[in-house]
Design an enzyme around this catalytic site. Structure first.
Site, PDB file in Angstrom:
ATOM      1  N   ALA A  58      -3.939   8.056  -4.749  1.00 33.94           N
ATOM      2  CA  ALA A  58      -2.594   7.524  -4.995  1.00 33.94           C
ATOM      3  C   ALA A  58      -2.771   6.043  -5.322  1.00 33.94           C
ATOM      4  O   ALA A  58      -2.895   5.203  -4.419  1.00 33.94           O
ATOM      5  CB  ALA A  58      -1.736   7.712  -3.754  1.00 33.94           C
ATOM      6  N   GLY A  77       0.827  -1.205   0.000  1.00 29.56           N
ATOM      7  CA  GLY A  77       0.000   0.000   0.000  1.00 29.56           C
ATOM      8  C   GLY A  77       0.854   1.244   0.000  1.00 29.56           C
ATOM      9  O   GLY A  77       2.052   1.184  -0.288  1.00 29.56           O
ATOM     10  N   ASN A  78       0.235   2.365   0.281  1.00 36.31           N
ATOM     11  CA  ASN A  78       0.994   3.615   0.399  1.00 36.31           C
ATOM     12  C   ASN A  78       0.356   4.464   1.499  1.00 36.31           C
ATOM     13  O   ASN A  78      -0.771   4.192   1.916  1.00 36.31           O
ATOM     14  CB  ASN A  78       1.045   4.344  -0.957  1.00 36.31           C
ATOM     15  CG  ASN A  78      -0.337   4.716  -1.444  1.00 36.31           C
ATOM     16  OD1 ASN A  78      -1.074   5.420  -0.780  1.00 36.31           O
ATOM     17  ND2 ASN A  78      -0.704   4.205  -2.615  1.00 36.31           N
ATOM     18  N   PRO A  79       1.087   5.468   1.981  1.00 35.56           N
ATOM     19  CA  PRO A  79       0.600   6.186   3.177  1.00 35.56           C
ATOM     20  C   PRO A  79      -0.370   7.337   2.903  1.00 35.56           C
ATOM     21  O   PRO A  79      -0.564   8.172   3.787  1.00 35.56           O
ATOM     22  CB  PRO A  79       1.899   6.715   3.798  1.00 35.56           C
ATOM     23  CG  PRO A  79       2.839   6.867   2.659  1.00 35.56           C
ATOM     24  CD  PRO A  79       2.423   5.910   1.578  1.00 35.56           C
TER      25      PRO A  79
END
Ligand code: CTP
Length: 398
Positions: free
Chosen positions: A277, A210-212
């Site tokens: 994102a 994932g991403n933040p």
């Protein structure tokens, strides 16, 4: 600029324990640049005194039997005429019954009867009183007359009882007030789709790539669209931020789920703002059971996700976001052309005050055949306002 700035709100506080929460609402509105005229019912004063509201709003606070303003004008006439919106929070069962029957036995209810401004009612009371058919029928009467009723929250009441009847938290009330103030704004009758947050691609039921992304910037974009009058559909991926009260929100996790939700959402829309994102890759295989220690593969085979923006084309404006860490304007210009976008909002996510987790942002808005528009460091809601102003301009030209 937010619709709250310079708006005039009459806040009629009636006598329930949630009256103390109305002081927070009065404070937040004042901080946002709204002129708040607080009007208390007799019973409200048993819970919170006029001085509290006067200190928070720095304005005259009106009491149930006040007939004249400080300028010697007839109070209910003047306040009703000046209001951009009348907010009744908390609204007790008794206040709702009086409103439904057109009674005007104190200043606040007389304003409700006189004003041409939209009315927002936030009921708060014991669950039994809320569920009572008398209250429900009175609320239905108000809705029929065009009053906006905010559903109370479910949870623990001051009495210890559980049920529906809690006054929603201030951010929810603010969202509804913004939407009400902005209902005839420049995006009235327009449909905007916003994607926000990150994506998660699961390897097994408990692990993902994932991403933040927090979702904050996208949620602020949705909020800015709502307060300009747009019907706003929000497709929200992973993140920590609550969606705005007035958005039609679909929650998703993976890039493919996001694509499916967006395909639905863009039907009949005027613009898509693709702020999410989106992960470019996902694991080639997903295990149905948790992978055991020692059982993990030496490497993770990845396959490419679709490019969502490229897959979403139609008779609507497409606005992308570019998160760059280096050479950001050059990279972005090639994305603007490559993805055939109507606009691209570029931000440098390497900066500590412009990154995923930051409260602030600074962007450059690129458009084909238009000079670059720089939005210097500001709040994420400030960036959202700047982007939506560009969207309004572009939609106006269609
Ligand atoms: N985007 C998308 N689908 C993807 C990846 C990105 O729709 N699979 C969208 C993003 O929501 C954003 C724009 O494309 O609006 C640019 O995203 P960004 O991650 O900056 O660029 P990429 O196209 O992924 O290119 P790169 O990762 O090479 O910079």
């Amino acid at each position: 600029m937010s619709v709250l700035q310079g708006a005039r709100v009459v806040l009629y506080v009636t006598g329930g324990i949630a009256a103390y929460k109305a002081s927070d609402l009065a404070s937040k509105l004042t901080q946002a640049g709204t002129e708040v005229d607080v009007v208390l019912s007799r019973a409200a004063e048993d819970f919170v005194g006029p001085l509290t509201f006067q200190a928070l709003t720095q304005r005259t606070v009106y009491r149930a039997d006040d007939a004249m303003t400080a300028d010697n004008e007839i109070a209910h006439v003047r306040l009703a005429a000046d209001a951009d919106v009348l907010v009744i929070a908390p609204a007790t069962a008794n206040a709702i019954a009086r409103l439904a029957h057109g009674q005007a036995d104190d200043l606040g209810s007389a304003i409700a009867l006189s004003t041409q401004a939209p009315i927002v009612v936030a009921p708060a009371m014991e669950p039994g009183m809320y569920a009572n058919p008398a209250t429900q029928e009175n609320l239905e009467t108000l809705r029929r007359r065009g009053v906006r009723v905010i559903e109370p929250d479910t949870g623990r009441m001051a009495s210890g009882a559980q049920g529906q009847g809690r006054l929603p938290e201030t951010p929810v009330l603010l969202d509804v007030i913004r939407a009400t103030l902005g209902r005839d704004g420049p995006l009235k009758n327009r449909v905007l789709v916003v994607s926000a947050g990150g994506t998660r691609e699961y390897m097994d039921p408990v692990r993902f790539i994932g991403n933040p992304a927090s979702g904050r910037q996208g949620v602020e974009l949705a909020r800015a669209a709502i307060e300009r009058g747009a019907t706003t559909r929000l497709v929200l991926g992973s993140g920590t931020v609550e969606p705005p009260a007035g958005a039609e929100t679909t929650r998703v996790e993976s890039a493919e789920e996001m694509l499916d939700a967006l395909r639905e959402a863009v039907r009949g829309c005027d613009a898509l703002i693709m702020n999410a994102a989106v992960g470019d890759y996902r694991p080639a295989a997903t295990s149905d059971v948790k992978l055991k220690r020692g059982g993990e593969p030496a490497g993770i085979d990845l396959i490419e996700n679709p490019d969502l923006l490229q897959s979403l084309k139609g008779d609507f404006l497409r606005i992308g976001f570019a998160a760059e860490t280096n050479d950001h304007l050059e990279n972005a210009r090639s994305k603007l052309l490559g993805k055939e976008l109507d606009a691209l909002v570029v931000n440098d996510v390497a900066g500590s005050d412009t990154g995923f987790a930051a409260e602030t942002n600074a962007v450059t808005i690129l458009r084909p055949e238009h000079p670059d528009l720089e939005v210097p460091l500001t709040s994420k809601s400030g960036v959202a306002s700047a982007v939506l102003d560009v969207v309004v301009e572009m939609i106006g030209g269609r």
